[in-house]
Design a protein around this motif. Structure first.
Motif, short mmCIF file in Angstrom:
data_model
loop_
_atom_site.label_atom_id
_atom_site.label_comp_id
_atom_site.label_asym_id
_atom_site.label_seq_id
_atom_site.Cartn_x
_atom_site.Cartn_y
_atom_site.Cartn_z
N GLN B 54 0.72 -1.13 -0.01
CA GLN B 54 0.13 -0.14 0.03
C GLN B 54 0.88 1.18 0.23
O GLN B 54 1.95 1.08 0.40
CB GLN B 54 -0.84 0.17 1.22
CG GLN B 54 -1.91 -1.21 1.27
CD GLN B 54 -2.85 -1.23 2.60
OE1 GLN B 54 -2.19 -1.09 3.69
NE2 GLN B 54 -3.91 -1.53 2.46
N ARG B 55 0.34 2.47 -0.36
CA ARG B 55 0.99 3.58 -0.55
C ARG B 55 0.46 4.62 0.92
O ARG B 55 1.14 5.42 1.26
CB ARG B 55 0.70 4.25 -1.77
CG ARG B 55 1.22 3.74 -2.90
CD ARG B 55 2.72 3.54 -3.07
NE ARG B 55 3.08 5.10 -3.51
CZ ARG B 55 4.33 5.45 -3.71
NH1 ARG B 55 5.13 4.45 -4.13
NH2 ARG B 55 4.49 6.74 -4.02
N GLU B 56 -0.78 4.50 0.93
CA GLU B 56 -1.08 5.33 2.24
C GLU B 56 -2.71 4.65 2.82
O GLU B 56 -3.14 3.72 2.42
CB GLU B 56 -1.53 6.52 1.73
CG GLU B 56 -2.56 6.73 0.64
CD GLU B 56 -2.86 8.55 0.29
OE1 GLU B 56 -3.08 8.39 -0.82
OE2 GLU B 56 -2.88 9.10 1.22
N GLN B 57 -2.56 5.29 4.06
CA GLN B 57 -4.01 4.90 4.90
C GLN B 57 -4.37 6.07 5.54
O GLN B 57 -3.55 6.78 5.99
CB GLN B 57 -3.46 3.74 5.89
CG GLN B 57 -3.58 2.35 5.45
CD GLN B 57 -4.80 1.68 5.17
OE1 GLN B 57 -5.85 2.08 5.54
NE2 GLN B 57 -4.62 0.71 4.25
N ASP B 67 6.64 5.12 1.61
CA ASP B 67 7.58 5.00 0.28
C ASP B 67 8.72 4.14 0.38
O ASP B 67 9.68 4.42 0.95
CB ASP B 67 8.17 6.25 -0.27
CG ASP B 67 8.87 6.10 -1.58
OD1 ASP B 67 8.94 7.37 -2.14
OD2 ASP B 67 9.07 5.23 -1.89
N LYS B 68 8.24 2.84 0.03
CA LYS B 68 9.17 1.62 0.58
C LYS B 68 10.71 1.96 -0.18
O LYS B 68 11.64 1.77 0.52
CB LYS B 68 8.83 0.26 0.01
CG LYS B 68 7.90 -0.33 1.24
CD LYS B 68 7.47 -1.69 0.67
CE LYS B 68 8.52 -2.64 0.05
NZ LYS B 68 8.06 -3.90 -0.51
N SER B 69 10.40 2.42 -1.36
CA SER B 69 11.80 2.48 -2.08
C SER B 69 12.89 3.49 -1.73
O SER B 69 13.96 3.10 -1.75
CB SER B 69 11.55 2.68 -3.57
OG SER B 69 10.97 4.10 -3.65
N SER B 73 8.31 7.07 5.79
CA SER B 73 6.66 7.15 5.73
C SER B 73 6.56 8.26 6.46
O SER B 73 7.40 8.96 7.32
CB SER B 73 6.53 5.90 6.76
OG SER B 73 4.77 6.13 7.23
N THR B 74 5.65 9.15 6.10
CA THR B 74 4.99 10.41 7.09
C THR B 74 3.68 10.04 7.47
O THR B 74 2.94 9.38 7.00
CB THR B 74 5.17 11.39 5.88
OG1 THR B 74 3.98 11.22 5.00
CG2 THR B 74 6.47 11.73 5.40
#
Lengths: 114, 111
Positions: B54-57, B67-69, B73-74
């Motif tokens: 996932q990219r966001e929650q 952003d795994k790469s 995380s924010t």
């Protein structure tokens, strides 16, 4: 809601005493964890268990042992308490053995060893 | 070994302000990332869990991105309130059921 409970909120023990900290979760989670939290050091994993009677050492297992005789209960044992084990102890549980489960924490036990 | 860093260590903002908390990790091979809130002397309360795919929650005024790469995380908090004052921790899980925690950001929202 998942509930993780710990046997005591505050505990004061003497050096050399055997100390038992108990954690119970009510959601049938496979994984259970014991951490300690110290200022400036964050949370550090002591032991975790992924099934009944199974245990794995974390980053700081020295001076501690654990017991998991039933799925819902995970005990942390300080065989001979020392002053450097004064800390906040946090228990957690999570659902999936593959590690993609959400962690839920208990309220913590503040242990003071005199 | 995975290392998790949270910057800043402390943050103070006036009520109503939008704010961003940062979390970075060294190994991008993670299963998930979780944000927690901790009130003084209490346990951790789960806020948001982001799976590695996932990219966001989002939950209410909270939005977490991953952003795994880039190993980042924010946690975005909209319209901050005094009740948001707490320490916020991020944790990443890796293979073997290990979870690695940052040391947290202590947030104070001034009325």
């Amino acid at each position: 809601d998942v509930k993780v409970t710990q046997s005591s909120r505050y505990l004061v023990k003497r050096t050399g005493e055997k100390v038992f900290l108990e954690c119970v979760q009510d959601m049938d989670h496979e994984n259970m964890f014991w951490y300690r939290q110290d200022p400036g050091l964050g949370l550090r994993l002591i032991y975790f268990s992924y099934d009944v009677k199974m245990k794995e050492k974390g980053d700081i297992p020295e001076g501690y042992s654990v017991s998991r005789e039933k799925k819902e209960r995970f005990s942390l044992i300080l065989e001979s308490a020392s002053t450097n084990q004064t800390s906040m102890y946090l228990c957690a549980s999570s659902l999936y053995s593959s590690g993609d489960g959400e962690q839920f924490f208990g309220p913590g036990t503040r242990l003071t060893v005199l | 070994k995975q290392e998790v860093t949270q910057i800043p260590a402390a943050l103070s903002v006036p009520e109503g302000e939008n704010l961003v908390l940062n979390c970075s990790f060294t190994d991008s091979a993670i299963y998930n990332l979780q944000w927690f809130r901790q009130d003084p002397g209490k346990g951790l309360t789960s806020l948001l869990l982001i799976q590695s795919s996932q990219r966001e929650q989002t939950s209410g005024r909270l939005n977490a991105s991953l952003d795994k790469s880039s190993g980042r995380s924010t946690l975005y908090i909209a319209a901050s309130q005094p009740g948001d004052s707490a320490t916020y921790l991020c944790a990443v899980s890796t293979t073997g059921n290990q979870f690695y925690f940052g040391t947290g950001t202590s947030l104070t929202v001034i009325p």
